[in-house]
Design a protein around this motif. Structure first.
Motif, PDB file in Angstrom:
ATOM      1  N   PHE A 187       0.849  -1.184   0.000  1.00  0.00           N
ATOM      2  CA  PHE A 187       0.000   0.000   0.000  1.00  0.00           C
ATOM      3  C   PHE A 187       0.880   1.227   0.000  1.00  0.00           C
ATOM      4  N   ALA A 188       0.599   2.139  -0.900  1.00  0.00           N
ATOM      5  CA  ALA A 188       1.508   3.265  -1.079  1.00  0.00           C
ATOM      6  C   ALA A 188       0.938   4.562  -0.529  1.00  0.00           C
ATOM      7  N   GLY A 189      -0.171   4.503   0.217  1.00  0.00           N
ATOM      8  CA  GLY A 189      -0.798   5.720   0.717  1.00  0.00           C
ATOM      9  C   GLY A 189       0.114   6.499   1.657  1.00  0.00           C
ATOM     10  N   ASP A 190      -0.085   7.805   1.690  1.00  0.00           N
ATOM     11  CA  ASP A 190       0.769   8.667   2.503  1.00  0.00           C
ATOM     12  C   ASP A 190      -0.058   9.299   3.625  1.00  0.00           C
ATOM     13  N   CYS A 227       3.259   4.622  18.446  1.00  0.00           N
ATOM     14  CA  CYS A 227       3.150   3.165  18.302  1.00  0.00           C
ATOM     15  C   CYS A 227       4.218   2.632  17.352  1.00  0.00           C
ATOM     16  N   ALA A 228       4.456   3.352  16.257  1.00  0.00           N
ATOM     17  CA  ALA A 228       5.475   2.927  15.300  1.00  0.00           C
ATOM     18  C   ALA A 228       6.854   2.955  15.955  1.00  0.00           C
ATOM     19  N   ALA A 229       7.115   3.985  16.754  1.00  0.00           N
ATOM     20  CA  ALA A 229       8.449   4.149  17.338  1.00  0.00           C
ATOM     21  C   ALA A 229       8.729   3.108  18.416  1.00  0.00           C
ATOM     22  N   GLY A 230       7.693   2.702  19.178  1.00  0.00           N
ATOM     23  CA  GLY A 230       7.943   1.813  20.314  1.00  0.00           C
ATOM     24  C   GLY A 230       7.376   0.412  20.156  1.00  0.00           C
ATOM     25  N   GLY A 231       6.632   0.158  19.075  1.00  0.00           N
ATOM     26  CA  GLY A 231       6.011  -1.150  18.890  1.00  0.00           C
ATOM     27  C   GLY A 231       4.785  -1.363  19.772  1.00  0.00           C
ATOM     28  N   HIS A 232       4.140  -0.269  20.201  1.00  0.00           N
ATOM     29  CA  HIS A 232       2.967  -0.373  21.083  1.00  0.00           C
ATOM     30  C   HIS A 232       1.694  -0.617  20.268  1.00  0.00           C
ATOM     31  N   ARG A 271      -1.494   3.158   6.739  1.00  0.00           N
ATOM     32  CA  ARG A 271      -0.283   3.955   6.576  1.00  0.00           C
ATOM     33  C   ARG A 271       0.771   3.652   7.635  1.00  0.00           C
ATOM     34  N   LEU A 272       0.441   2.804   8.606  1.00  0.00           N
ATOM     35  CA  LEU A 272       1.428   2.466   9.642  1.00  0.00           C
ATOM     36  C   LEU A 272       2.646   1.712   9.079  1.00  0.00           C
ATOM     37  N   PRO A 273       2.478   0.695   8.207  1.00  0.00           N
ATOM     38  CA  PRO A 273       3.676   0.026   7.679  1.00  0.00           C
ATOM     39  C   PRO A 273       4.630   1.001   6.990  1.00  0.00           C
ATOM     40  N   GLY A 274       4.084   2.062   6.382  1.00  0.00           N
ATOM     41  CA  GLY A 274       4.900   3.028   5.656  1.00  0.00           C
ATOM     42  C   GLY A 274       5.766   3.903   6.548  1.00  0.00           C
ATOM     43  N   ILE A 275       5.464   3.974   7.858  1.00  0.00           N
ATOM     44  CA  ILE A 275       6.331   4.761   8.745  1.00  0.00           C
ATOM     45  C   ILE A 275       7.173   3.863   9.645  1.00  0.00           C
ATOM     46  N   THR A 326       8.878  -4.302   3.169  1.00  0.00           N
ATOM     47  CA  THR A 326       7.896  -3.468   3.864  1.00  0.00           C
ATOM     48  C   THR A 326       7.195  -4.309   4.923  1.00  0.00           C
ATOM     49  N   PRO A 327       7.065  -3.829   6.154  1.00  0.00           N
ATOM     50  CA  PRO A 327       6.329  -4.624   7.144  1.00  0.00           C
ATOM     51  C   PRO A 327       4.917  -4.927   6.637  1.00  0.00           C
TER      52      PRO A 327
END
Ligand SMILES: [Zn+2]
Length: 479
Positions: A171-174, A191-196, A212-216, A245-246
């Protein structure tokens, strides 16, 4: 699985030994029809093909081709020395065609590890098999070709020279596309930074945010990407494997528990494992069935899903970041909702087991009028990566890589917060806002906020921020 075949003079008969009883007849019928339809006369002997270990719990039709080759080798049709040192994978069709099978990637990887690098696979699976370093892949489409080539010793090794096209992100959404919702965007970044895990409450662009979470998130390491590719292969979805990509796995609430959690009977990982090392999104989470919501607690706690049945247990990896969202009530009437507080409370209470495991909550709302474009994913991803690098550096001598993985005991001893931060969070326990388990989750989020700010350990402000994310400014949220 090892296969042995033996032929003795006698009636033209085939015995299959060591297979689950229910699968013997269909397997026998497929093999017999495929051999006859390949133009090979049925051997004029009594042949016994035995499989060890005796009675595998589930017969995998991927073994059809190996059984047929063993049988023809015992009958003298194929020279046995051309069979040894090769692995044969493929399901036989009645017309003698060879059908693609699931799980080629991990099976070929296991063969190569065991020292057998020459693998004969259905043509459709050749690319997948060729991903395994060291594998010499021979793609086949018909049993007749396999027999012919083995008889004449010309089964050619196939080197996949096709350039490996870079796997495109699923998914390429921004994030710039998501209007408003500042609180939810901040929560997503934490959540992205800490895996929460993340709970989005309300009626808003939850799916846009989750997609969009996998993209960050940082790209997968080679090892993680290989593990993810093996899971997608087992699920028969190699073409959907996300590369580096995750992954994002977003099952619908109408799917069965087996489809979501995995199935012993079908020997197939479910949506939770397809989210391994990536994101599992449950949209409208209270709509999922009880067995699914209860069954999610195990992978959330252990990073694995254990499935029992047919006298055995299988484990599939399932360590993911969970994103759940819930509307305030079960009805879809935004304007004319007549749901009572009791209905709303009961609806949210379906998540009573799940929500205590979720450390970050945020409200979401429909917001499309006059909102400025949000910050793009690339800017957020850069901050996430910097925070993850700080955490990974601190955790270098531990088995953990993200703050969400650090056990409560180590948060007390090895990684203490600043005294005033710890004091504030302890008072939240004393006032009953959080449980002792919840305290550890708050500390982990405080660490992530400190990592995002670039400070050495959580300060008072980080504790305040963690508490705000815990409460999620959601008036009717259950926790
Ligand atoms: Zn309602």
């Amino acid at each position: 699985m090892d296969i042995e075949a033996d032929a003795v003079p006698g009636d033209a008969e085939l015995y299959l030994v060591g297979l689950p009883e229910l699968s013997v007849w269909p397997a026998r019928a497929r093999i017999r029809a495929a051999i006859l339809n390949s133009g090979t006369p049925w051997p004029d002997t009594t042949i016994t093909v035995s499989v060890s270990p005796m009675i595998p719990p589930v017969y995998d039709a991927a073994a059809d081709l190996a059984l047929a080759v063993a049988l023809l080798s015992a009958a003298g049709v194929i020279p046995p020395e051309r069979v040894t040192g090769r692995v044969f994978l493929g399901e036989l069709a009645l017309d003698g065609g060879i059908r693609p099978v699931r799980g080629v990637l991990p099976m070929v990887a296991a063969a190569v590890r065991a020292g057998i690098s020459r693998v004969v696979v259905p043509a459709e699976c050749a690319r997948e098999a060729a991903q395994v370093p060291g594998a010499v892949v021979m793609p086949v489409t018909r049993l007749a070709d396999v027999v012919d080539q083995l008889r004449h010793g010309i089964l050619r090794d196939h080197h996949d020279q096709e350039p490996e096209s870079a796997p495109s992100s699923s998914f390429a959404g921004d994030l710039a596309d998501v209007p408003g919702n500042q609180a939810a965007r901040h929560a997503l970044e934490v959540c992205a930074a800490g895996g929460h895990h993340l709970f989005l409450s309300g009626d808003g662009p939850a799916t846009m945010l989750a997609e969009r979470l996998p993209g960050i998130l940082p790209p997968l390491t080679d090892e993680a990407a290989r593990q993810v590719a093996e899971i997608y292969s087992l699920a028969g979805q190699s073409d959907r494997a996300p590369g580096v990509t995750p992954p994002l796995s977003a099952p619908h609430h109408s799917e069965t528990p087996a489809a979501i959690l995995g199935s012993v009977a079908a020997n197939r990982p479910g949506a939770v494992s397809l989210a391994h090392r990536g994101v599992l999104h449950l949209a409208d989470a209270p709509e999922f069935t009880r067995p699914v919501l209860d069954g999610l607690c195990q992978p959330l706690d252990s990073g694995q899903v254990h499935l029992a049945g047919l006298g055995r247990t299988v484990r599939y990896p399932a360590r993911f970041t969970l994103v759940v969202d819930a509307r305030p009530c079960p009805c879809l009437e935004r304007r004319e909702c007549a749901c009572t507080p009791e209905v709303r409370r009961r609806y949210r209470a379906r998540l009573a087991l799940l929500l205590p495991r979720v450390a970050v909550r945020a409200p979401i709302e429909q917001s499309n009028r006059g909102t400025r474009a949000g910050e793009p994913s690339a800017a957020v991803a850069a901050r996430v990566l910097a925070a993850r690098v700080r955490a990974a550096h601190r955790l270098a001598d531990t088995p953990w890589r993200t703050n969400a993985e650090v056990p409560a005991s180590d948060l007390r001893t090895r990684f203490p917060a600043a005294p005033e931060a710890a004091e504030l969070l302890r008072s939240a326990v004393n006032t009953g806002l959080v449980t002792a388990d919840g305290l550890a989750r708050l500390l982990r989020v405080a660490w992530t906020l400190a990592d995002l700010r670039g400070v050495d350990r959580p300060q008072f402000d980080d504790a305040v921020g963690a508490l705000e994310l815990w409460k999620g400014a959601d008036s009717d949220g259950a926790r």
